[in-house]
Design a protein around this motif. Sequence first.
Motif, PDB file in Angstrom:
ATOM      1  N   SER B  33       0.676  -1.522   0.127  1.00 27.29           N
ATOM      2  CA  SER B  33      -0.092   0.172  -0.039  1.00 27.29           C
ATOM      3  C   SER B  33       0.976   1.408   0.266  1.00 27.29           C
ATOM      4  N   ARG B  34       1.939   1.129   0.479  1.00 25.35           N
ATOM      5  CA  ARG B  34       2.484   2.392   0.204  1.00 25.35           C
ATOM      6  C   ARG B  34       4.585   1.529   0.180  1.00 25.35           C
ATOM      7  N   PHE B  35       5.109   2.155  -0.744  1.00 27.94           N
ATOM      8  CA  PHE B  35       6.646   2.123  -0.881  1.00 27.94           C
ATOM      9  C   PHE B  35       7.280   3.390  -0.662  1.00 27.94           C
ATOM     10  N   SER B  36       8.428   2.756  -0.237  1.00 26.17           N
ATOM     11  CA  SER B  36       9.081   3.478   0.218  1.00 26.17           C
ATOM     12  C   SER B  36      10.542   2.852   0.113  1.00 26.17           C
ATOM     13  N   THR B  37      11.649   4.412   0.225  1.00 24.81           N
ATOM     14  CA  THR B  37      12.803   3.852   0.440  1.00 24.81           C
ATOM     15  C   THR B  37      13.635   3.293   1.850  1.00 24.81           C
ATOM     16  N   LEU B  38      14.612   2.473   1.778  1.00 22.67           N
ATOM     17  CA  LEU B  38      15.102   2.089   2.745  1.00 22.67           C
ATOM     18  C   LEU B  38      14.906   2.746   4.292  1.00 22.67           C
ATOM     19  N   SER B  39      15.395   4.091   3.520  1.00 20.59           N
ATOM     20  CA  SER B  39      15.405   5.304   4.672  1.00 20.59           C
ATOM     21  C   SER B  39      13.802   5.446   5.143  1.00 20.59           C
ATOM     22  N   ASP B  40      13.250   5.058   4.636  1.00 19.21           N
ATOM     23  CA  ASP B  40      11.440   5.384   4.743  1.00 19.21           C
ATOM     24  C   ASP B  40      10.745   6.532   3.930  1.00 19.21           C
ATOM     25  N   GLU B  41      11.252   6.590   3.137  1.00 17.29           N
ATOM     26  CA  GLU B  41      10.918   8.140   1.565  1.00 17.29           C
ATOM     27  C   GLU B  41       9.919   7.261   1.146  1.00 17.29           C
ATOM     28  N   VAL B  42       8.795   8.199   0.573  1.00 19.01           N
ATOM     29  CA  VAL B  42       7.719   7.549  -0.090  1.00 19.01           C
ATOM     30  C   VAL B  42       8.054   7.512  -1.491  1.00 19.01           C
ATOM     31  N   ILE B  43       7.933   6.541  -1.926  1.00 16.38           N
ATOM     32  CA  ILE B  43       8.736   6.387  -3.762  1.00 16.38           C
ATOM     33  C   ILE B  43       7.506   6.251  -4.515  1.00 16.38           C
ATOM     34  N   GLU B  44       7.251   7.473  -5.816  1.00 14.48           N
ATOM     35  CA  GLU B  44       5.914   7.421  -5.856  1.00 14.48           C
ATOM     36  C   GLU B  44       6.085   7.133  -7.482  1.00 14.48           C
ATOM     37  N   PRO B  45       4.994   5.720  -7.818  1.00 18.89           N
ATOM     38  CA  PRO B  45       4.965   5.210  -9.089  1.00 18.89           C
ATOM     39  C   PRO B  45       5.569   5.641 -10.411  1.00 18.89           C
ATOM     40  N   LEU B  46       5.361   6.388 -10.789  1.00 16.91           N
ATOM     41  CA  LEU B  46       6.988   6.941 -11.683  1.00 16.91           C
ATOM     42  C   LEU B  46       7.364   8.173 -11.329  1.00 16.91           C
ATOM     43  N   TYR B  47       8.699   8.720 -12.326  1.00 11.83           N
ATOM     44  CA  TYR B  47       8.860   9.913 -12.091  1.00 11.83           C
ATOM     45  C   TYR B  47       9.009  10.469 -13.371  1.00 11.83           C
ATOM     46  N   THR B  48       8.992  11.968 -13.781  1.00 10.02           N
ATOM     47  CA  THR B  48       8.656  12.309 -15.317  1.00 10.02           C
ATOM     48  C   THR B  48       9.326  14.059 -14.795  1.00 10.02           C
ATOM     49  N   ALA B  49       9.653  14.501 -15.844  1.00 15.93           N
ATOM     50  CA  ALA B  49      10.003  15.627 -15.544  1.00 15.93           C
ATOM     51  C   ALA B  49       8.988  16.923 -14.757  1.00 15.93           C
ATOM     52  N   ASP B  50       8.033  16.141 -14.407  1.00 20.61           N
ATOM     53  CA  ASP B  50       7.008  17.294 -13.913  1.00 20.61           C
ATOM     54  C   ASP B  50       8.078  17.043 -12.165  1.00 20.61           C
ATOM     55  N   ASP B  51       8.396  15.933 -11.997  1.00 24.26           N
ATOM     56  CA  ASP B  51       9.105  16.196 -10.219  1.00 24.26           C
ATOM     57  C   ASP B  51      10.588  16.925 -10.161  1.00 24.26           C
ATOM     58  N   LEU B  52      11.188  17.402 -11.376  1.00 26.86           N
ATOM     59  CA  LEU B  52      11.835  18.392 -11.060  1.00 26.86           C
ATOM     60  C   LEU B  52      11.355  19.635 -11.421  1.00 26.86           C
ATOM     61  N   GLU B  53      11.050  20.443 -11.053  1.00 27.26           N
ATOM     62  CA  GLU B  53      10.534  21.842 -11.080  1.00 27.26           C
ATOM     63  C   GLU B  53      11.826  22.244 -10.440  1.00 27.26           C
ATOM     64  N   GLY B  54      12.235  23.225 -11.323  1.00 23.97           N
ATOM     65  CA  GLY B  54      12.892  23.670 -11.128  1.00 23.97           C
ATOM     66  C   GLY B  54      14.769  23.857 -11.241  1.00 23.97           C
ATOM     67  N   PHE B  55      14.898  22.337 -11.457  1.00 25.11           N
ATOM     68  CA  PHE B  55      15.996  21.376 -11.226  1.00 25.11           C
ATOM     69  C   PHE B  55      16.876  22.397 -13.098  1.00 25.11           C
ATOM     70  N   ASP B  56      17.695  22.762 -12.699  1.00 27.64           N
ATOM     71  CA  ASP B  56      18.298  23.641 -14.078  1.00 27.64           C
ATOM     72  C   ASP B  56      19.638  22.632 -14.018  1.00 27.64           C
ATOM     73  N   PRO B  57      19.859  21.724 -14.948  1.00 29.83           N
ATOM     74  CA  PRO B  57      21.493  21.196 -15.319  1.00 29.83           C
ATOM     75  C   PRO B  57      22.515  21.592 -15.257  1.00 29.83           C
ATOM     76  N   ASP B  58      21.998  23.181 -16.143  1.00 28.59           N
ATOM     77  CA  ASP B  58      23.432  23.906 -15.896  1.00 28.59           C
ATOM     78  C   ASP B  58      23.991  23.850 -14.652  1.00 28.59           C
ATOM     79  N   ARG B  59      22.945  24.565 -13.558  1.00 32.71           N
ATOM     80  CA  ARG B  59      23.110  24.888 -12.450  1.00 32.71           C
ATOM     81  C   ARG B  59      23.526  23.594 -11.234  1.00 32.71           C
TER      82      ARG B  59
END
Lengths: 137, 558
Positions: B33-59
Amino acid sequence: MKRPIRVVVAKAGLDGHDRGAKVVARALRDAGMEVIYTGVHQTPEQVVETALQEDADAIGLSLLSGAHNYIFPRVSELMKEKGLDDVLLFGGGIIPEADWPALARVGVEKVFPPGASLEEITTYVREAVPRKRGAAA
Amino acid sequence: MSASSGVARRLSKQRWLDDVYNAATKKHAERKSRFSTLSDEVIEPLYTADDLEGFDPDRDLGFPGEFPYTRGVQPSMYRGRLWTMRQFAGFGSAEDTNERFHYLLKHGVDGLSVAFDMPTLMGRDSDDPLSRGEVGREGVAVDTLRDMEILFNRIPLDRVTTSMTINGPASIVWAMYIAAAEKRGIPLDRLGGTIQNDALKEYIAQREWIVPVKPAMGLVVDTFRYGSREVPRWNTISISGYHIREAGATALQELAFTLIDGLEYVKWGVAAGLDVNDFVPHLSFFFDVHNDFFEEIAKFRAARRIWAREIERRYHPTNERALLMRTHAQTAGVSLTAQQPYNNVVRVTLQALAAVLGGTQSLHTNSLDETYALPTEEAVTLALRTQQVIAHESGVADTIDPLAGSYYLESLTERMERGFDRYLGEIEKMGGMVEAVDRGFPQREITEASFHFQQQVEEGEKIVVGINKYATSEQTTIPTLAIDTEVERKQIARLAETRKTRDRGRWNESIDALRHAAKRGDELMPRFVECARANASVGEQVLVLKEVFGEYHDPGYF
């Protein structure tokens, strides 16, 4: 009313690996026992003195440094000297199974290896303490 | 990215979740019912560019060898030179360990790493009453210069780098290494290696302290000063997350407490009048590498970026090397199981792969038998071969930071950085790490996390193969290393012999000079080197420090 079981969870010797000891201490406390955690770097004398002062029903010794063949028998010997015959002595940590029989012979009634569950340890203490008291009485 | 395309993308992930994913999972429920990392941070079913808002590869990523070093500290990374395969070893007598060192060098390790026994780590001599039963058990016993000379017999100290895992008495033991090299005529500027020397994490996690926190910090700063002046190729500290993690911390806590420890050392060094450009490049790091593959890779990448940004923001160093978070990594001892021990080989392989994809500078792979005892020669060889297969056969070392740009990985990396900021804010409010340690803050955070994890295992939310799933009753017996109990007796006899034959006058003078310097707050490293030459033991020197600075006792948080 029966008082809760009192357990001294002890780290004897120079070994500082205290993760297991603390998790076990916490689990025993959550199971309704009174737990006295000694902190690391205790001498066998200090451990037994704590058990005496605290009127403990059991001593749980944790050791991962390989010095168990010296430290466990020493604690047991001091317990006898101080008349703690009705106090349960058990242990856990990195203790090769080959060493268990010799430890049992000097009075370490149970050794929990890595991977033992908290449930298992709690149940053991709850059952073994009255048995030990009964046997000594 | 234009605003409208951002909206369109967000809509597209949300659309997929609503129309496709939710419909499908309603029909067939997921495994948990809940997926999480070994450190118990929640993991979503899918990651897309939407999850990288504000991420700037150059910076935020930049390029390898360039600020903020997310992609690696060297321009060519493993294409230029593979990571250093450094296997930690030490057991029994100095002779036994010396033999293991020669064996390891013959089989392709490039760097030595010394494991000391508990008495040495705690600054006690082999004949100390508290050392009973511990001599040579978990590592090698070193009491005096004589042991150090045997330990490095026929090892070319000017060509091999040596890492020494020791903290409380680090300066004393390092001084013995220096004195041994000096006797062989090797100039100090040819010596390379690392002393762990990380006092803060002793109070946080490892518990091998000798004096209280503040004087211990003074001893560390003393080695920074001496090292940058006299032994320029030496890393005078290895700021360690390893023990913090092994004590039960989450990946984020490991990252945060370690880097905040690092910032505290820099602060103390600067306060003591050292130049950031001289000493900060000699600080190195040491991280654990655990089972959660992506979380671990993210941790290493985030650590480089955070360190570069924090040092730049605070000190604007002119020496760019001060910005580089160079690290050693070791696979997670705590992840190994005594049950079905051969499974450990697989765990170690995955962990080692994560460390390499995370861009480590050196790596130790644990042996399959380490939940039983110190490793046998065969087990150590297999662990080393694991690294060699990754290096030469898997192809992962042939391009730099190959996972960059993964939506999931970059998102985890960002999350680590934000989590770090929260811990930094909290600890700075307390006045820094020394104060936080005094209050027991990191200690309590770790205790909580380790108990939480154990509960998840008990409840079957986290699976440990062979323990709470796929357990079998059959026993696998594997060969283990036994330590000869004669080692303790022989070591005590050798120490007695040294005490009897050493030049009493020189010994007295060296100990008095140490006491005097400690009381006055003078530089101590030259005094330790003279004590080493005079065959003073580790325990004798530590006694002087305890007499002047006092002792530390475990507050016993649980």
